[in-house]
Motif scaffolding. Structure first.
Motif, PDB file in Angstrom:
ATOM      1  N   SER A   1       0.808  -1.130   0.012  1.00  0.00           N
ATOM      2  CA  SER A   1      -0.177   0.051  -0.156  1.00  0.00           C
ATOM      3  C   SER A   1       0.930   1.165  -0.119  1.00  0.00           C
ATOM      4  CB  SER A   1      -0.857  -0.017   1.203  1.00  0.00           C
ATOM      5  OG  SER A   1      -0.245   0.276   2.345  1.00  0.00           O
ATOM      6  N   VAL A   2       2.294   1.042   0.234  1.00  0.00           N
ATOM      7  CA  VAL A   2       3.040   2.300   0.454  1.00  0.00           C
ATOM      8  C   VAL A   2       3.625   2.529  -1.295  1.00  0.00           C
ATOM      9  CG1 VAL A   2       5.320   3.236   1.031  1.00  0.00           C
ATOM     10  CG2 VAL A   2       3.887   1.964   2.626  1.00  0.00           C
ATOM     11  N   VAL A   3       2.998   3.956  -1.632  1.00  0.00           N
ATOM     12  CA  VAL A   3       3.727   4.134  -3.032  1.00  0.00           C
ATOM     13  C   VAL A   3       5.141   5.047  -2.617  1.00  0.00           C
ATOM     14  CG1 VAL A   3       2.739   5.553  -5.098  1.00  0.00           C
ATOM     15  CG2 VAL A   3       1.033   4.428  -3.557  1.00  0.00           C
ATOM     16  N   LEU A   4       5.784   4.601  -3.259  1.00  0.00           N
ATOM     17  CA  LEU A   4       7.270   5.161  -3.272  1.00  0.00           C
ATOM     18  C   LEU A   4       7.320   6.034  -4.686  1.00  0.00           C
ATOM     19  CD1 LEU A   4       9.421   2.117  -2.516  1.00  0.00           C
ATOM     20  CD2 LEU A   4       8.407   3.734  -0.918  1.00  0.00           C
ATOM     21  N   ALA A   5       7.699   7.502  -4.137  1.00  0.00           N
ATOM     22  CA  ALA A   5       7.860   8.313  -5.179  1.00  0.00           C
ATOM     23  C   ALA A   5       9.268   8.228  -5.912  1.00  0.00           C
ATOM     24  CB  ALA A   5       8.057   9.665  -4.583  1.00  0.00           C
ATOM     25  N   LYS A   6       9.211   8.199  -7.179  1.00  0.00           N
ATOM     26  CA  LYS A   6      10.389   8.060  -7.960  1.00  0.00           C
ATOM     27  C   LYS A   6      11.296   9.228  -7.845  1.00  0.00           C
ATOM     28  CE  LYS A   6      11.686   7.144 -12.871  1.00  0.00           C
ATOM     29  NZ  LYS A   6      11.364   6.864 -14.198  1.00  0.00           N
ATOM     30  N   PRO A   7      12.562   8.836  -7.513  1.00  0.00           N
ATOM     31  CA  PRO A   7      13.648  10.124  -7.410  1.00  0.00           C
ATOM     32  C   PRO A   7      13.635  10.896  -8.398  1.00  0.00           C
ATOM     33  CG  PRO A   7      14.687   7.869  -7.235  1.00  0.00           C
ATOM     34  CD  PRO A   7      13.048   7.690  -7.434  1.00  0.00           C
ATOM     35  N   VAL A   8      13.650  12.042  -8.041  1.00  0.00           N
ATOM     36  CA  VAL A   8      13.787  12.924  -9.151  1.00  0.00           C
ATOM     37  C   VAL A   8      15.436  13.071  -9.690  1.00  0.00           C
ATOM     38  CG1 VAL A   8      13.433  15.478  -9.763  1.00  0.00           C
ATOM     39  CG2 VAL A   8      11.935  14.516  -8.456  1.00  0.00           C
ATOM     40  N   LYS A   9      15.594  13.293 -10.892  1.00  0.00           N
ATOM     41  CA  LYS A   9      16.972  13.515 -11.392  1.00  0.00           C
ATOM     42  C   LYS A   9      17.426  14.703 -11.401  1.00  0.00           C
ATOM     43  CE  LYS A   9      18.027  11.317 -15.579  1.00  0.00           C
ATOM     44  NZ  LYS A   9      18.566  10.642 -16.607  1.00  0.00           N
ATOM     45  N   ASN A  10      18.574  15.151 -10.756  1.00  0.00           N
ATOM     46  CA  ASN A  10      18.868  16.575 -11.078  1.00  0.00           C
ATOM     47  C   ASN A  10      19.662  16.667 -12.147  1.00  0.00           C
ATOM     48  OD1 ASN A  10      18.084  17.181  -8.221  1.00  0.00           O
ATOM     49  ND2 ASN A  10      20.226  16.253  -7.486  1.00  0.00           N
ATOM     50  N   GLY A  11      19.795  17.910 -12.739  1.00  0.00           N
ATOM     51  CA  GLY A  11      20.460  18.418 -13.897  1.00  0.00           C
ATOM     52  C   GLY A  11      21.624  19.223 -13.691  1.00  0.00           C
ATOM     53  N   MET A  12      22.549  19.222 -14.583  1.00  0.00           N
ATOM     54  CA  MET A  12      23.685  20.101 -14.640  1.00  0.00           C
ATOM     55  C   MET A  12      23.896  20.762 -15.773  1.00  0.00           C
ATOM     56  SD  MET A  12      27.662  19.010 -14.034  1.00  0.00           S
ATOM     57  CE  MET A  12      27.392  18.873 -12.119  1.00  0.00           C
ATOM     58  N   LEU A  13      24.118  22.264 -15.651  1.00  0.00           N
ATOM     59  CA  LEU A  13      24.160  22.972 -16.618  1.00  0.00           C
ATOM     60  C   LEU A  13      25.654  23.623 -16.524  1.00  0.00           C
ATOM     61  CD1 LEU A  13      22.215  26.068 -17.694  1.00  0.00           C
ATOM     62  CD2 LEU A  13      24.519  26.591 -17.216  1.00  0.00           C
ATOM     63  N   ILE A  14      26.235  23.070 -17.914  1.00  0.00           N
ATOM     64  CA  ILE A  14      27.804  23.612 -17.969  1.00  0.00           C
ATOM     65  C   ILE A  14      27.847  24.869 -18.911  1.00  0.00           C
ATOM     66  CG2 ILE A  14      29.955  22.575 -18.844  1.00  0.00           C
ATOM     67  CD1 ILE A  14      29.237  20.549 -17.275  1.00  0.00           C
ATOM     68  N   HIS A  15      28.383  25.815 -18.390  1.00  0.00           N
ATOM     69  CA  HIS A  15      28.485  26.929 -19.091  1.00  0.00           C
ATOM     70  C   HIS A  15      29.995  27.315 -19.585  1.00  0.00           C
ATOM     71  CE1 HIS A  15      28.640  31.793 -18.392  1.00  0.00           C
ATOM     72  NE2 HIS A  15      28.125  31.393 -19.935  1.00  0.00           N
ATOM     73  N   ILE A  16      30.017  27.560 -20.939  1.00  0.00           N
ATOM     74  CA  ILE A  16      31.340  27.845 -21.257  1.00  0.00           C
ATOM     75  C   ILE A  16      31.545  28.874 -22.082  1.00  0.00           C
ATOM     76  CG2 ILE A  16      33.266  26.819 -22.743  1.00  0.00           C
ATOM     77  CD1 ILE A  16      31.715  23.992 -22.634  1.00  0.00           C
ATOM     78  N   THR A  17      32.653  29.929 -21.696  1.00  0.00           N
ATOM     79  CA  THR A  17      32.789  30.991 -22.409  1.00  0.00           C
ATOM     80  C   THR A  17      34.058  31.181 -23.212  1.00  0.00           C
ATOM     81  OG1 THR A  17      33.915  32.155 -20.412  1.00  0.00           O
ATOM     82  CG2 THR A  17      31.555  32.364 -20.512  1.00  0.00           C
ATOM     83  N   LYS A  18      35.070  30.419 -22.872  1.00  0.00           N
ATOM     84  CA  LYS A  18      36.247  30.392 -23.637  1.00  0.00           C
ATOM     85  C   LYS A  18      36.279  29.795 -24.967  1.00  0.00           C
ATOM     86  CE  LYS A  18      38.658  32.683 -20.308  1.00  0.00           C
ATOM     87  NZ  LYS A  18      39.278  33.706 -20.310  1.00  0.00           N
ATOM     88  N   GLY A  19      37.186  30.114 -25.748  1.00  0.00           N
ATOM     89  CA  GLY A  19      37.203  29.745 -27.006  1.00  0.00           C
ATOM     90  C   GLY A  19      38.621  29.071 -27.365  1.00  0.00           C
ATOM     91  N   TYR A  20      39.169  29.258 -28.392  1.00  0.00           N
ATOM     92  CA  TYR A  20      40.376  28.757 -28.817  1.00  0.00           C
ATOM     93  C   TYR A  20      41.822  29.224 -27.965  1.00  0.00           C
ATOM     94  CZ  TYR A  20      38.303  27.124 -33.290  1.00  0.00           C
ATOM     95  OH  TYR A  20      37.402  26.493 -33.923  1.00  0.00           O
ATOM     96  N   ASP A  21      41.471  30.430 -27.370  1.00  0.00           N
ATOM     97  CA  ASP A  21      42.512  30.892 -26.482  1.00  0.00           C
ATOM     98  C   ASP A  21      42.887  30.083 -25.215  1.00  0.00           C
ATOM     99  OD1 ASP A  21      40.117  31.920 -25.668  1.00  0.00           O
ATOM    100  OD2 ASP A  21      41.027  33.289 -24.511  1.00  0.00           O
ATOM    101  N   ASP A  22      41.908  29.126 -25.004  1.00  0.00           N
ATOM    102  CA  ASP A  22      42.075  28.132 -23.512  1.00  0.00           C
ATOM    103  C   ASP A  22      41.439  26.913 -23.895  1.00  0.00           C
ATOM    104  OD1 ASP A  22      42.586  27.545 -20.991  1.00  0.00           O
ATOM    105  OD2 ASP A  22      41.400  29.435 -20.123  1.00  0.00           O
ATOM    106  N   PRO A  23      42.096  26.044 -24.534  1.00  0.00           N
ATOM    107  CA  PRO A  23      41.631  24.933 -24.874  1.00  0.00           C
ATOM    108  C   PRO A  23      41.540  23.912 -23.548  1.00  0.00           C
ATOM    109  CG  PRO A  23      43.882  25.125 -25.709  1.00  0.00           C
ATOM    110  CD  PRO A  23      43.323  26.518 -25.161  1.00  0.00           C
ATOM    111  N   HIS A  24      42.462  24.039 -22.668  1.00  0.00           N
ATOM    112  CA  HIS A  24      42.282  23.234 -21.488  1.00  0.00           C
ATOM    113  C   HIS A  24      40.843  23.413 -20.931  1.00  0.00           C
ATOM    114  CE1 HIS A  24      44.137  21.751 -17.503  1.00  0.00           C
ATOM    115  NE2 HIS A  24      43.108  20.855 -17.863  1.00  0.00           N
ATOM    116  N   ARG A  25      40.597  24.635 -20.781  1.00  0.00           N
ATOM    117  CA  ARG A  25      39.154  25.008 -19.907  1.00  0.00           C
ATOM    118  C   ARG A  25      38.023  24.531 -20.739  1.00  0.00           C
ATOM    119  NH1 ARG A  25      38.450  28.987 -16.012  1.00  0.00           N
ATOM    120  NH2 ARG A  25      40.670  29.679 -16.365  1.00  0.00           N
ATOM    121  N   VAL A  26      38.078  24.637 -22.113  1.00  0.00           N
ATOM    122  CA  VAL A  26      36.878  24.514 -22.934  1.00  0.00           C
ATOM    123  C   VAL A  26      36.839  22.876 -22.943  1.00  0.00           C
ATOM    124  CG1 VAL A  26      36.276  24.259 -25.482  1.00  0.00           C
ATOM    125  CG2 VAL A  26      37.102  26.479 -24.371  1.00  0.00           C
TER     126      VAL A  26
END
Length: 157
Positions: free
Chosen positions: A33-58
């Motif tokens: 009789s116990v209804v278990l709620a499905k766990p909510v999956k968290n999300g990840m936003l990856i924000h990238i500002t750099k370009g060719y000048d910083d390849p390691h970071r990108v």
């Protein structure tokens, strides 16, 4: 009067301790009789500002997005200098210890990860949304909230 009160309290204690133990059948019915709620999956936003000048970071950011996409909802947002990496004619970006930028972007698109470019940054860089690689889109504000049901964790690179 004291004896009557003590007698009453003693009777309540005996009654409360005199309950039948639950059987295995009773416990199984309770579990069903116990209804278990499905766990909510968290999300990840990856924000990238750099370009060719910083390849390691990108490439670190793109690698992180690819790894997280294995079991998390992920959105990649690229703006400022990073939009130049997302156009069809973009030169690939490499750095020791990493796959190339094109490889990571292709893997993300294949995993149905949203890879988005800032519309204003696309225009400032002299491109149009039609110039973007296959699978990459111009960002829309609703996508920042709709890509996951749980919390949104952000990494900035």
């Amino acid at each position: 009067m004291k004896n009557l009160g003590l007698l009453f309290i003693s009777g309540l204690m005996m009654f409360s301790c005199n309950q039948m133990p639950k059987t295995a059948s009773d416990m199984n019915q309770e579990k069903e009789s116990v209804v278990l709620a499905k766990p909510v999956k968290n999300g990840m936003l990856i924000h990238i500002t750099k370009g060719y000048d910083d390849p390691h970071r990108v490439l670190m950011a793109l690698k992180m997005a690819t790894m997280m996409a294995e079991d998390k909802d992920v959105l990649v947002y690229m703006d400022i200098d990073a939009v130049g990496l997302l156009v069809k004619e973009a030169k690939d970006l490499n750095h020791p210890g990493f796959e190339s930028a094109h490889t990571y972007i292709k893997q993300l698109v294949e995993k149905n990860v949203g890879v988005y470019a800032c519309p204003t940054c696309i225009k400032v860089a002299g491109f149009t949304p039609e110039d973007l690689m296959e699978g990459v889109q111009a960002a829309q504000k609703d996508k920042f909230f709709d890509f996951t049901k749980g919390r949104i964790i952000t990494l900035d690179y």
